[in-house]
Each structure stands twice: as C-alpha cells, then as structure tokens.
Design an enzyme around this catalytic site. Structure first.
Site, short mmCIF file in Angstrom:
data_model
loop_
_atom_site.label_atom_id
_atom_site.label_comp_id
_atom_site.label_asym_id
_atom_site.label_seq_id
_atom_site.Cartn_x
_atom_site.Cartn_y
_atom_site.Cartn_z
N LYS A 147 0.88 -1.19 0.00
CA LYS A 147 0.00 0.00 0.00
C LYS A 147 0.91 1.23 0.00
CE LYS A 147 -1.89 2.94 2.25
NZ LYS A 147 -1.65 4.36 1.80
N GLU B 70 9.18 15.23 16.24
CA GLU B 70 9.71 15.21 14.88
C GLU B 70 9.05 16.32 14.06
OE1 GLU B 70 10.94 11.63 12.08
OE2 GLU B 70 8.77 11.80 12.18
N GLU C 231 8.89 1.24 11.37
CA GLU C 231 9.97 2.24 11.20
C GLU C 231 9.32 3.59 11.43
OE1 GLU C 231 13.08 2.37 10.73
OE2 GLU C 231 13.33 0.21 10.56
#
Ligand code: TXE
Length: 496
Positions: free
Chosen positions: A189, A399, A264
């Site tokens: 995907k 982040e 990840e």
C-alpha cells in the site's frame, strides 16, 4: 554521462488514464471505479488520477496473495526466487531514469537527487537475491539423545507493506525484497501522496517471472485501505514506515490478530559536535541533514548539539552554506532543495516554527522565498535553524520533518550524552570528535539503533536500520530484515 541525460517532461513519464492497482497479476481499476488525484508539490497542480481501493479491492488483493502463497509460490525453489529478484532488478535498472522523473514530479524531489537515490534501488533486490540463498535452519544438540532436533526458517505468509511518501519506491523495495526473498507474498500500500512509481514497479512484476498474486498493490488512504490490511487475519505481518502516531494505531490494531510487525517510525536524532572534531565535515553533515529531501528523512540528525567553545564558528559556517543553497524547481538539475511533499506537510512544519517561537527559541530562516515568484504556488520552505533551544521544548522533542534543525549547546561529554539520550525516540545518533577513545565511549553510550561516528547517518541495504524506543520495532535492511520476515519452526524427531 550526466551531460547526456535529458529532461523528461511530465507527459513523457505519466500514463494517460488513471493509475491501476495490481491484483492477482493484472493491472485493474477499482471495483467502484472511484479515483483520487495526486499533485505536483512544486506547483500545486494535479498530476494524475489513481484508482482508489475499496474494501472489496483489498479483499481481492489479500485473497490473491493468500492463494498464491498456498498455491504456486510454495513450490518455487530459493534459487528461482533469487533469479526473479535479479530479473526485477535488471528491469528496474532500465527504468531508473523515467522513475527518477516520476518521483521528481510526484514527490517534488530535485532530479539530481532523485536519480542518485533510485540508481541504488536495484541493489536492494540484488542484495536479498544473494542472501536468501544462505537462509537455513540449524541442527540443535538438545539434551535428550533420543531426539534429532532441528529448526526450519519458514515464510510467514501474506505481508502487508505500508509505505510512506518520503522515499516512495526505495522504501517499497526495502520492504518487498526481503519479504519475497523469504518466500512470502505481499500486498503493498503506497502512500496516497506518492503512489505513481510503485504502480510502475508493479508493471514489471510479471515480466520478472513472479506468479500472479505474489505481489499485489492497492492504492488509497491509510484508513481504510492500509487499516484493512492491518485488520485482515490472513495478513501475517505488517511492515510499516511512517509517523509514530500512526505506528501506535497500527500496533494496537495488529494486537487483535497478534501480527508480526516491523515499525519504522519517527526520529529526533542528535548530532554531537565536539571542539576537537573536523568541523568542515560536521558542518557538511548538518547542512545535508537539513536540505536532503527537504529534511523529510527519518534518520536525519535534527537536534544539533554543539560544544560551547566552537558553537559560534560552527553556526557561522553552516549559515553561510544555507544562504548559498539553491532552492528551485525539482526538474532543474542545478536544484539542491525542492518543495516539501504536500501542503499538509508544509503546514505541519510551519506550525512547529511558530511553536518554537512561542517557546522562546529564536527561529531564523536563511532564504527569502518571497523574492521567488516562480516558487509561490509550490510547497516551498526556507531552511531554518531554531537557535537557543532547550531539550525540554517541543521543537527538541517532536519530529518536525522539514528543512529545520534545532540547535543546542553543551559543556562536556556527559552533558552531551545526557541530552542526546533524553528523547522518546532512538532512531540514530551522530558524533564528531577527533579523539578515538571518546568516539568509542560514545558508540557505547549513545542509545539509538544506528550510531555514526565522524560521518552522517546514511543507511545502506546491507546494514540493519531500525530504532530504539518509540522509533520502532524490528529492523529494515540487512540480514535482520530477511530473518524478521521468517518464522522459526522447531522439529523434534524421535530416533527410537
Ligand atoms: O504519515 P503516516 P503522514 C512522520 C513525519 C510526518 C508524520 C506524518 O513526522 O510529519 O509522520 O506524516 C499510511 N492504518 N513520517 O501523516 O500517516 C499512509 O496511507 C494503516 C516519518 O504522511 O504515518 C501512508 O501509506 N495505514 C516517516 C503511510 O501510512 C495508515 C515517513 C504513512 O503515513 C494509517 C513519513 C492507518 N490508520 C512520515 N494511516 C519515516 N519514518 O520515514 C496512515 N497510513
């Protein structure tokens, strides 16, 4: 060599109709006929239509993968899997130039960088084509001498591979290659923001010799399309690269069927620069971490920790480089930094710059984009340093994922290590020092999945990459990724 490379226009690399899915070995539209659009982030214009999977399409894709796994794929010898991966690498190699342009338009990557990244893509397939031949179980000397005991490494079954937008084709390959090498079937995907290059990869699968259903590709938004893969009990494993928030949702949902996971996720990696370091090198790495892929790189060291005595000189050199940065249209070979991937990402990064200012940091940009009308419609952002930050600020803890570094100063090794490790993330860390003993102490003390000494964080297919703490679970790349895509069966054989 480079001089011979010509500009490929959008119409040279784009398909005329909507981009299909790949299900059961065929390129197909969605059952509903519904499509969504992808956009060129350098000008905001629509690039292409893509068929959007509904639940019935995901069902078909998983059924095709499941059928192939329990059918023709089972009997394929490791040697033949290896040959198919090598053939796919060869086919991919012949398309690298066109695919580099496709990602240039779909993801806003400067063409020079896009070429450099994708030139390495075939080696991902080659690496796993090679090491799969060494995949083996072992014979165990168990204490019961009436038993012969051995292990087998078996594939898991169907793997759902959920890919982000920052390195679309490269990350798709990093997930597909070990999964296929280990003998699994996959449903990929791609990100709905950058699906085009993965669809083109799909068009090479049959030619490479893979039986129908071994590789399937479905397009559409994370929820419901990706989530349908996470929830499907026939999907044995999900490998996901993306944001930590989405990773946590997937972790929770995968619990219902106790799926294997590789996650990840995000990073907030630190780069420690000591007074005894080669400063030119360290400045170069900080600069690259900011501008490479417009800072949209999970392993980039986005907390820059400078030893007090060299901080001013370091920043002066970095700022000079940033002022000279060539920001421009991705199709211009001279462009060093292009746009961010989407208006959403641009807004997200912009929010963090405001947050940094509100928290009391000094936010400084190094390019005046108002003077660049040709970039006005694109998702452009000037490289920016957040000065005078503390590690307690959100801009040091979360982040940001843009061309932005948060700068802090330290006195001495202990303080540097304490700040670096004080993060919910643990993807990577970098240290620059001329003292070999300190370098080895730091390699031990820095708590992250990849520690780089006197070099920037770069991952390669042959070394494991994956974070500690909230940066993820499991490893991508290296032998570890291949092993993570297998399960160990123990066989105990009665001798009497
Ligand atoms: O990523 P998402 P987004 C970070 C970066 C960025 C933030 C958000 O900080 O600002 O994530 O980016 C699919 N079930 N990274 O929102 O949501 C989605 O369709 C199943 C770091 O764009 O993580 C896409 O294919 N799948 C990163 C993929 O997940 C879901 C790279 C990534 O999307 C889903 C990108 C769901 N509920 C962003 N929701 C890295 N580690 O390199 C979304 N998806």
């Amino acid at each position: 060599m480079t001089a011979e490379l010509k500009t490929m226009k959008r119409e040279d690399v784009l398909r005329s109709g909507p981009y299909p899915m790949l299900i059961g070995g065929k390129e197909v539209p969605s059952i509903s006929g519904k499509t969504f659009a992808t956009f060129d982030p350098s000008n905001g214009r629509k690039l292409a239509d893509v068929y959007e999977a509904g639940p019935e399409d995901v069902e078909r894709a998983v059924a095709a993968a499941h059928g192939a796994f329990h059918g023709p794929w089972r009997g394929v010898l490791p040697r033949d899997r290896s040959r198919m991966l090598l053939e796919l690498a060869r086919l991919l190699e012949s398309r690298v130039e066109a695919l580099s342009w496709l990602e240039c338009y779909d993801a806003g990557k400067p063409i020079a960088a896009s070429r450099a990244w994708l030139a390495g893509a075939p080696s991902t397939l080659e690496y796993y084509a090679g090491i799969l031949l060494g995949l083996a179980g072992e014979t165990l000397e168990v204490s019961d001498r009436t038993l012969l005991d051995f292990t087998m490494r078996e594939p898991l079954g169907v793997c759902g591979l959920i890919v982000p937008w920052n390195f679309p084709l490269s990350i798709a390959l990093l997930k597909m290659a070990p999964a296929l090498a280990a003998g699994n079937c996959v449903v990929v995907k791609p990100s709905e923001v950058t699906p085009l290059s993965t669809v083109e990869l799909g068009s090479l699968i049959a030619e490479a010799g893979f039986p129908p259903g071994v590789v399937n590709i479905v397009n559409g938004p994370g929820d419901p399309v990706g989530m349908a893969l996470v929830r499907d009990p026939r999907v044995a494993k999900v490998s996901f690269t993306g944001g930590t928030a989405t990773g946590k949702t997937i972790f929770r949902e995968a619990a219902a069927t106790v799926k294997r996971l590789t996650l990840e996720l995000g990073g907030k990696s630190a780069s420690l620069v000591f007074a005894d370091a080669n400063l030119d090198k360290a400045v170069g790495v900080a600069y690259t971490d900011m501008v490479r892929n417009s800072g949209q790189v999970c392993g980039a060291c986005t907390r820059l920790l400078l030893e007090e005595s060299i901080a001013d000189a370091f920043l002066e050199a970095l700022e000079a480089k940033l002022r000279a940065l060539r920001i421009g249209l991705p199709g211009d070979p001279a462009t060093e930094m292009g746009p961010l991937v989407s208006p959403t990402q641009l807004a997200r990064v912009g929010d963090y710059l405001r947050i940094g200012g509100d928290e009391g940091a000094r936010v400084q940009s190094y390019s005046d984009l108002r003077a660049r009308p040709e970039l006005a419609e694109g998702c452009y952002m000037a490289p920016t340093l957040i000065h005078d930050a503390t590690n307690a600020m959100r801009v040091a803890r979360e982040e940001i994922f843009g061309p932005v570094l948060t700068v802090m100063r330290f006195k001495g090794e202990d303080e540097a290590v304490r700040i670096a490790n004080d993060s919910r993330y643990g993807l990577a860390a970098c240290a620059f020092t001329g003292d070999a003993s300190r370098a080895m102490r730091l390699a031990r003390a820095l708590s992250a999945g990849t520690v780089c000494i006197n070099t920037g964080v770069r991952s390669s297919v042959d070394a494991p990459f994956g974070g500690f703490r909230e940066s993820g679970v499991g490893k991508e790349r290296g032998r570890e990724a291949l092993l993570d895509d297998t399960q160990v069966k123990n066989v105990r054989f009665g001798l009497n």
